[in-house]
Design an enzyme around this catalytic site. Sequence first.
Site, PDB file in Angstrom:
ATOM      1  N   GLY A  15     -61.604  61.639  99.007  1.00  0.00           N
ATOM      2  CA  GLY A  15     -61.927  60.316  99.514  1.00  0.00           C
ATOM      3  C   GLY A  15     -61.281  60.330 100.791  1.00  0.00           C
ATOM      4  O   GLY A  15     -60.743  61.035 101.214  1.00  0.00           O
ATOM      5  N   ASN A  16     -61.823  59.214 101.418  1.00  0.00           N
ATOM      6  CA  ASN A  16     -61.457  58.955 102.918  1.00  0.00           C
ATOM      7  C   ASN A  16     -59.953  59.004 103.094  1.00  0.00           C
ATOM      8  O   ASN A  16     -59.536  59.343 104.284  1.00  0.00           O
ATOM      9  CB  ASN A  16     -62.142  57.536 103.323  1.00  0.00           C
ATOM     10  CG  ASN A  16     -63.633  57.536 103.497  1.00  0.00           C
ATOM     11  OD1 ASN A  16     -63.990  58.460 104.431  1.00  0.00           O
ATOM     12  ND2 ASN A  16     -64.216  57.093 102.635  1.00  0.00           N
ATOM     13  N   THR A  17     -59.049  58.422 102.057  1.00  0.00           N
ATOM     14  CA  THR A  17     -57.725  58.240 102.354  1.00  0.00           C
ATOM     15  C   THR A  17     -56.821  59.477 101.629  1.00  0.00           C
ATOM     16  O   THR A  17     -55.832  60.037 102.087  1.00  0.00           O
ATOM     17  CB  THR A  17     -57.234  56.961 102.083  1.00  0.00           C
ATOM     18  OG1 THR A  17     -58.004  55.917 102.780  1.00  0.00           O
ATOM     19  CG2 THR A  17     -55.842  56.605 102.477  1.00  0.00           C
ATOM     20  N   THR A  19     -57.105  62.554  98.562  1.00  0.00           N
ATOM     21  CA  THR A  19     -57.662  63.381  97.646  1.00  0.00           C
ATOM     22  C   THR A  19     -56.697  63.800  96.364  1.00  0.00           C
ATOM     23  O   THR A  19     -55.950  63.724  96.475  1.00  0.00           O
ATOM     24  CB  THR A  19     -57.550  65.018  98.356  1.00  0.00           C
ATOM     25  OG1 THR A  19     -58.258  64.799  99.288  1.00  0.00           O
ATOM     26  CG2 THR A  19     -58.315  65.880  97.541  1.00  0.00           C
ATOM     27  N   GLY A 114     -72.694  58.016  97.913  1.00  0.00           N
ATOM     28  CA  GLY A 114     -71.615  58.741  97.639  1.00  0.00           C
ATOM     29  C   GLY A 114     -71.173  59.557  96.383  1.00  0.00           C
ATOM     30  O   GLY A 114     -71.451  59.156  95.436  1.00  0.00           O
ATOM     31  N   ASP A 116     -68.587  60.139  94.675  1.00  0.00           N
ATOM     32  CA  ASP A 116     -67.955  59.571  94.085  1.00  0.00           C
ATOM     33  C   ASP A 116     -68.164  58.582  92.983  1.00  0.00           C
ATOM     34  O   ASP A 116     -67.999  58.220  91.768  1.00  0.00           O
ATOM     35  CB  ASP A 116     -66.617  59.164  94.625  1.00  0.00           C
ATOM     36  CG  ASP A 116     -66.906  58.208  95.586  1.00  0.00           C
ATOM     37  OD1 ASP A 116     -67.901  58.328  96.397  1.00  0.00           O
ATOM     38  OD2 ASP A 116     -65.992  57.467  96.277  1.00  0.00           O
ATOM     39  N   ASP A 136     -64.420  50.437  91.562  1.00  0.00           N
ATOM     40  CA  ASP A 136     -63.369  51.706  92.083  1.00  0.00           C
ATOM     41  C   ASP A 136     -62.723  51.070  93.265  1.00  0.00           C
ATOM     42  O   ASP A 136     -63.188  50.844  94.274  1.00  0.00           O
ATOM     43  CB  ASP A 136     -64.478  52.719  92.353  1.00  0.00           C
ATOM     44  CG  ASP A 136     -63.299  54.270  92.661  1.00  0.00           C
ATOM     45  OD1 ASP A 136     -62.135  53.793  92.949  1.00  0.00           O
ATOM     46  OD2 ASP A 136     -63.869  55.204  92.628  1.00  0.00           O
ATOM     47  N   THR A 139     -60.032  53.273  99.005  1.00  0.00           N
ATOM     48  CA  THR A 139     -60.268  53.033 100.466  1.00  0.00           C
ATOM     49  C   THR A 139     -61.418  51.724 100.564  1.00  0.00           C
ATOM     50  O   THR A 139     -61.072  50.916 101.534  1.00  0.00           O
ATOM     51  CB  THR A 139     -60.736  54.241 101.211  1.00  0.00           C
ATOM     52  OG1 THR A 139     -59.766  55.180 101.015  1.00  0.00           O
ATOM     53  CG2 THR A 139     -60.616  53.819 102.766  1.00  0.00           C
TER      54      THR A 139
END
Length: 264
Positions: A15-17, A19, A114, A116, A136, A139
């Site tokens: 993810g952006n923030t 893992t 995305g 995810d 979800d 971030t």
Amino acid sequence: MSGYPEDLILCVDVGNTTTACGLFQRDGLLIRTFRFRTRADLTPEELLLLLRGFLDLFEISPRRVKGVAFASVVPPVNKTWECVVKRWLVKEWLVVSAETIPIPVCLKYPWEAGADRLVNAYAAWNRWKRSAIVVDFGTATTFDCVSSRGEYLGGAIAPGLECSAELLFRRTAKLPAVELTPPPEQALGKDTISAMKSGLILGFVGLTEYLIQRLRQEMEGDPLVVATGGLARCVAPLCPSIRELVPDLTLEGLFRLYRERTGA
């Protein structure tokens, strides 16, 4: 390393923030999870040392990892992961995209979705076999809709709770950083901290509930609403529309995809 089977599948959600990683047995049992901050500047050697550190902590030999399922919304890290996986772990791995997900993606531009979000939709359909909305809390806060026929319909993307709190702290001179848990007992804050928690957490409850109701109006039937993600435990219990809380739904979906695509 007694107590663990020989073959394990590593599932990775970048993810952006953060893992998120999960180690699954072949029968689908999730035995270990671990998380670390996503960094686009990690070298393959640094990433390998990071992974080996977690495996050593769990007394798991890297040789026991027989397969990898990978989803990422941070393209700069993908080559680094590919190098580590193919050089030091396994030769073949599953990378999730709109092309590899085995459900119809009913979007104008499917490749924009995305990984995810696609995995969440796939996981919800496989687990419940009915229409669903997956919220979800990461971030970003994403709302992903699955039809009763197992089609990914799209959804909505809103700011994430943690990002909003951080922005509020950074862009205001007198407002402090606040812990997001526990949730406020009342909306009427009597001091700065309680007022901020009310606005952030209860505000996100309102955002979540309103978007769920709007999405339900545009979907057929009565979709099941499922929460997942790192902050799901903070917000989901306050949302009457959310019926299921599965914090590791994305990792579960990655394992199911790996098993379906490889026949393992």
